[in-house]
Write an enzyme that holds these catalytic residues in place. Structure first.
Site, short mmCIF file in Angstrom:
data_model
loop_
_atom_site.label_atom_id
_atom_site.label_comp_id
_atom_site.label_asym_id
_atom_site.label_seq_id
_atom_site.Cartn_x
_atom_site.Cartn_y
_atom_site.Cartn_z
CD GLU A 110 -14.38 -21.18 25.37
OE1 GLU A 110 -14.75 -20.91 24.24
OE2 GLU A 110 -13.43 -21.96 25.61
CB CYS A 123 -13.94 -28.43 32.31
SG CYS A 123 -12.36 -27.59 32.31
CB CYS A 130 -3.76 -17.78 33.85
SG CYS A 130 -2.79 -18.68 35.09
CB CYS A 134 2.29 -22.58 31.36
SG CYS A 134 2.08 -22.66 33.14
CB CYS A 137 -0.98 -22.63 28.86
SG CYS A 137 -2.63 -22.14 29.41
CB SER A 227 -5.88 -28.81 37.64
OG SER A 227 -4.66 -28.78 36.92
CG ASN A 326 -5.81 -28.62 22.21
OD1 ASN A 326 -6.06 -28.76 21.03
ND2 ASN A 326 -6.65 -28.86 23.19
CB CYS A 369 -8.45 -25.40 20.49
SG CYS A 369 -9.67 -24.87 19.30
N1 SAH Z 1 -3.92 -23.40 36.00
C1 SAH Z 1 -4.20 -24.74 36.36
C2 SAH Z 1 -5.53 -25.26 35.82
C3 SAH Z 1 -5.92 -24.90 34.42
S1 SAH Z 1 -4.99 -25.57 33.11
C4 SAH Z 1 -3.08 -25.64 35.92
O1 SAH Z 1 -2.21 -25.19 35.19
O2 SAH Z 1 -3.06 -26.79 36.36
C5 SAH Z 1 -5.54 -27.27 33.01
C6 SAH Z 1 -4.54 -28.18 32.30
O3 SAH Z 1 -4.47 -27.91 30.89
C7 SAH Z 1 -3.13 -28.00 32.82
O4 SAH Z 1 -2.52 -29.24 33.01
C8 SAH Z 1 -2.48 -27.26 31.68
O5 SAH Z 1 -1.09 -27.39 31.76
C9 SAH Z 1 -3.11 -27.89 30.48
N2 SAH Z 1 -2.96 -27.14 29.22
C10 SAH Z 1 -2.92 -25.82 29.05
N3 SAH Z 1 -2.76 -25.50 27.74
C11 SAH Z 1 -2.68 -26.65 27.07
C12 SAH Z 1 -2.52 -26.98 25.68
N4 SAH Z 1 -2.42 -26.05 24.75
N5 SAH Z 1 -2.51 -28.30 25.33
C13 SAH Z 1 -2.65 -29.25 26.28
N6 SAH Z 1 -2.79 -28.99 27.59
C14 SAH Z 1 -2.80 -27.71 28.00
FE1 SF4 Z 2 -2.21 -20.60 33.94
FE2 SF4 Z 2 -0.18 -22.23 33.33
FE3 SF4 Z 2 -2.58 -23.26 34.09
FE4 SF4 Z 2 -2.27 -22.02 31.72
S1 SF4 Z 2 -1.32 -23.93 32.36
S2 SF4 Z 2 -3.96 -21.76 33.14
S3 SF4 Z 2 -0.80 -20.38 32.19
S4 SF4 Z 2 -1.14 -22.00 35.31
#
Ligand code: SAH
Ligand code: SF4
Length: 403
Positions: A110, A123, A130, A134, A137, A227, A326, A369
């Site tokens: 997306e 974006c 990934c 996390c 996420c 990021s 989210n 989302c």
């Molecule tokens: N992998 C990279 C970039 C993609 S994620 C990173 O982790 O930085 C981009 C941002 O969205 C990151 O800060 C991530 O922690 C955040 N993110 C992921 N899932 C989320 C969620 N469910 N609600 C809010 N932020 C979220």
């Molecule tokens: Fe990957 Fe963590 Fe970034 Fe999600 S927040 S895309 S799991 S590094």
């Protein structure tokens, strides 16, 4: 009608390629080495400055070369499987990359476009899925993972420009937000979609080279933000080779908690991460690192957390972005209450940091989302796989990209 605009089975698209890759493609069809440089410059202009969809548009390229090009290659784009347009102008595209082999149905990612009065932010994703996990996420729960090629990363911008009519001779679609200062629709890029960009650094760096090339797509490096969850050993390379803005997914101020939320912290802890931030080149008050902090109810949102955050970032030119969590089906967290977010933000603000909590964008198309509406279970499963990850978070809050 140009054949090159369509899909020629087995033919490679030139869209998204770097100068070196384009040169190889030209040499492969018999263009002489001494001519190649000039031809690359021509193709570059047509593909990345004008957004050409067919070789026959390339009026300054000789007829016979045009014919050889369209015999061997295409200018096709990855397919836009669906497009959703929010009331607020946010657009979300589900993009299918061409299949890479018999077992690959074509990876889907997306890409979200968020127009604001002073900028338009795209974006983009750097991987399908990934490998990191996390805990808040959803991307981390996706099993299928592969790196996107630099061409596939660049193609996301080309597709966005196509859909927005953002080429010199194109017409914007009806209802599109049109910048009134003559600037481009897409002025900023954030690598905050799917994937960990620093685990695909070579392709990310190449893609940034193409996106920021002054004779083509002309995005300023200062308006490109990468990021990372904290892949410390690659941060120096990012600074040296891409020289973009940096965003760090911090999310916790104590190692014990960050180990759980952002497990890469077990390898590179908060101290190592912040040391690498201090060493990032070119930092100043006008060029700050963005620290992303997702607000998780009762987990990382206390006053003490806010104060510790301020203490940790002392001395680093920083911006702090508070991201409302989210939620996604099965996630174990809740978003902090609004009053809590305000209180947290106030502490950070009093310490001298702007800490915007932006109005969510594109809520009506679930850009927040990443979930695409679908009728079938299969589609729903896929939507779940792609849901609630970076795109939703950072893309939707449109942060970290300049003042
Ligand atoms: N992998 C990279 C970039 C993609 S994620 C990173 O982790 O930085 C981009 C941002 O969205 C990151 O800060 C991530 O922690 C955040 N993110 C992921 N899932 C989320 C969620 N469910 N609600 C809010 N932020 C979220
Ligand atoms: Fe990957 Fe963590 Fe970034 Fe999600 S927040 S895309 S799991 S590094």
């Amino acid at each position: 009608m140009s054949v090159s605009a369509g899909k020629v089975p087995g033919h490679v698209s030139l869209v998204g390629l770097t100068r070196d890759e384009l040169k190889d493609k030209l040499l492969a069809i018999g263009v002489a080495e001494r001519e190649a440089r000039m031809r690359v410059a021509q193709l570059w202009h047509w593909i990345y400055f004008r957004g050409a969809q067919g070789f026959d548009e390339m009026t300054n390229v000789g007829k016979s070369l045009r014919a050889s090009l369209s015999e061997a290659y295409t200018l096709s784009r990855p397919e836009v499987v669906s497009e959703q347009v929010s009331k607020d102008g946010t657009r979300k595209w589900l993009i299918r990359m061409p299949s890479t082999g018999p077992l690959d149905k074509g990876a889907e990612i997306e890409c979200v476009y968020i127009p604001e009065t002073d900028r338009g932010t795209l974006c983009v994703s750097s991987q399908v899925g990934c490998t990191l996990t996390c805990s808040f996420c959803h991307t981390g729960t996706q099993r299928l993972v592969r790196n996107l090629t630099s061409a596939e990363i660049v193609a996301q911008l080309v597709v966005a420009r196509d859909r927005l009519g953002d080429w010199p001779d194109a017409t914007p679609p009806e209802g599109a937000f049109v910048p009134n200062d003559g600037s481009r629709f897409v002025s900023n890029i954030v690598f905050m979609g799917m994937g960990e960009p620093l685990y695909n650094i070579g392709d990310v760096v190449n893609a940034i080279d193409v996106m920021s090339d002054g004779e083509g797509l002309t995005l300023s490096r200062r308006r490109i933000t990468v990021s990372t969850s904290g892949v410390v050993p690659q941060m120096e390379r990012l600074g040296a080779e891409a020289n973009t803005m940096l965003a760090i997914s911090l999310h916790a101020v104590r190692d014990e908690l960050r180990d759980e939320l952002v497990p890469i912290n077990r390898k590179y802890d908060i101290k190592q991460l912040l040391d690498a931030c201090r060493a990032y080149p070119g930092l100043s008050n006008a060029r700050r690192i963005t620290f992303e902090y997702v607000m998780l109810k009762g987990v990382n949102d206390s006053d003490a957390d806010a104060r510790e955050l301020v203490r940790l970032l002392k001395g680093i030119p920083a911006k702090i972005n508070l991201i409302p969590f989210n939620p996604w089906p099965g996630s174990k967290y809740e978003c902090s209450d609004w009053e809590r977010i305000e209180r947290f933000s106030e502490i950070v603000y009093r310490a001298g940091y702007a800490s915007p909590v932006r109005t969510p964008r594109g809520r009506d198309i679930l850009a927040a989302c990443g979930q695409l509406k679908s009728e079938t279970e299969k589609l729903r499963a896929r939507a779940r796989m792609m849901a609630e990850q970076g795109i939703g978070a950072e893309g939707v809050y449109a942060v970290g990209t300049g003042e």
